[in-house]
Design a protein around this motif. Sequence first.
Motif, PDB file in Angstrom:
ATOM      1  N   TYR A 212      -3.055   4.519 -13.299  1.00 14.41           N
ATOM      2  CA  TYR A 212      -3.208   3.353 -12.427  1.00 14.41           C
ATOM      3  C   TYR A 212      -2.848   2.039 -13.130  1.00 14.41           C
ATOM      4  O   TYR A 212      -2.238   1.147 -12.550  1.00 14.41           O
ATOM      5  CB  TYR A 212      -4.648   3.255 -11.918  1.00 14.41           C
TER       6      TYR A 212
ATOM      7  N   GLU B  45       0.826  -1.206   0.000  1.00 11.88           N
ATOM      8  CA  GLU B  45       0.000   0.000   0.000  1.00 11.88           C
ATOM      9  C   GLU B  45       0.861   1.257   0.000  1.00 11.88           C
ATOM     10  O   GLU B  45       0.549   2.247  -0.670  1.00 11.88           O
ATOM     11  CB  GLU B  45      -0.944  -0.005   1.207  1.00 11.88           C
TER      12      GLU B  45
ATOM     13  N   GLU C 189      -6.564  -2.324  -8.673  1.00 10.32           N
ATOM     14  CA  GLU C 189      -7.859  -1.692  -8.389  1.00 10.32           C
ATOM     15  C   GLU C 189      -8.293  -1.962  -6.955  1.00 10.32           C
ATOM     16  O   GLU C 189      -8.822  -1.077  -6.273  1.00 10.32           O
ATOM     17  CB  GLU C 189      -8.927  -2.203  -9.357  1.00 10.32           C
TER      18      GLU C 189
ATOM     19  N   ARG D 154      -7.595  10.373  -6.344  1.00  6.97           N
ATOM     20  CA  ARG D 154      -6.139  10.223  -6.393  1.00  6.97           C
ATOM     21  C   ARG D 154      -5.454  11.395  -5.700  1.00  6.97           C
ATOM     22  O   ARG D 154      -4.427  11.215  -5.033  1.00  6.97           O
ATOM     23  CB  ARG D 154      -5.678  10.119  -7.856  1.00  6.97           C
TER      24      ARG D 154
ATOM     25  N   PHE E 222       2.131   1.665  -3.444  1.00 14.52           N
ATOM     26  CA  PHE E 222       1.032   2.178  -4.274  1.00 14.52           C
ATOM     27  C   PHE E 222       0.927   3.698  -4.108  1.00 14.52           C
ATOM     28  O   PHE E 222       0.780   4.428  -5.101  1.00 14.52           O
ATOM     29  CB  PHE E 222      -0.288   1.513  -3.858  1.00 14.52           C
TER      30      PHE E 222
ATOM     31  N   ALA F 291       1.216   6.599  -6.851  1.00 19.00           N
ATOM     32  CA  ALA F 291       0.100   7.532  -7.063  1.00 19.00           C
ATOM     33  C   ALA F 291       0.598   8.970  -7.176  1.00 19.00           C
ATOM     34  O   ALA F 291      -0.068   9.820  -7.771  1.00 19.00           O
ATOM     35  CB  ALA F 291      -0.910   7.411  -5.928  1.00 19.00           C
TER      36      ALA F 291
ATOM     37  N   LEU G  14      -5.106  10.679  -2.130  1.00 14.87           N
ATOM     38  CA  LEU G  14      -4.009   9.744  -1.857  1.00 14.87           C
ATOM     39  C   LEU G  14      -2.677  10.473  -1.850  1.00 14.87           C
ATOM     40  O   LEU G  14      -1.825  10.242  -0.985  1.00 14.87           O
ATOM     41  CB  LEU G  14      -3.979   8.631  -2.917  1.00 14.87           C
TER      42      LEU G  14
ATOM     43  N   ARG H 276      -6.307   0.155  -4.546  1.00 15.27           N
ATOM     44  CA  ARG H 276      -6.788   1.539  -4.606  1.00 15.27           C
ATOM     45  C   ARG H 276      -8.063   1.717  -3.782  1.00 15.27           C
ATOM     46  O   ARG H 276      -8.172   2.639  -2.972  1.00 15.27           O
ATOM     47  CB  ARG H 276      -7.055   1.935  -6.063  1.00 15.27           C
TER      48      ARG H 276
END
Length: 218
Positions: free
Chosen positions: A172, A159, A187, A202, A162, A166, A205, A190
């Motif tokens: 993505y 995570e 996905e 996004r 990720f 991001a 994030l 996310r």
Amino acid sequence: MHTTQTAVTRVALVDDHKLFRKGLLELINGFSGYTVILEAENGRDFIRKLFPEKVPAIVLLDISMPVMDGFETAKWLQEHHPDIKILALSMSNDEETVLRMLKCGVDGYILKNADPSELRMALEALEVDGSYYSSSVSEILKRGLVSGTQLQTELTEREIEFLKLACTELPYKSFSPFLKVSPRVVESIRETLFKKLDVASRVGLVIYAIRNGIYKVE
């Protein structure tokens, strides 16, 4: 004069100050390739006037409004019309307001005292890049968020990776090889992060990653 209808970007104005709204309408209608199709004085008025055949590509959204303010309206749009780009309009560029609007899912933030040329730039950036933030707002993000607080939520290594991705320009769908997972798992990560971090986009994030030192703003 517009040569084709498809070349025209439809814009909605949501602001409770009629004089400001009318000035904005004339300004935007004077930009080549843009037309204002809807005006509203608050979020509830906007929702009432939003018909399937009258959906804008961009909404210029005031923050301080009676009945239903910009925060509530942005959240509603994020939930019901996520494809509509939201450009927040405000007299305020304090960190709390900016962050709160970003968390509500806005795609851009511009001050009401900006030059007309910056508004034009912001509209174009929303279409081409998907986001726009005035220089003063960008400075707030750089200055105010890097110090941040400790991580409020426990995240897995995947995570965290990720979140770093991001913060790049990559779409993505390009995350898969970096995370060594399938697009479907991307996905899933996310959606899990959206829920874990209580963000809706996004941008949310990215702000979380910056605020917690996962991503350093240069």
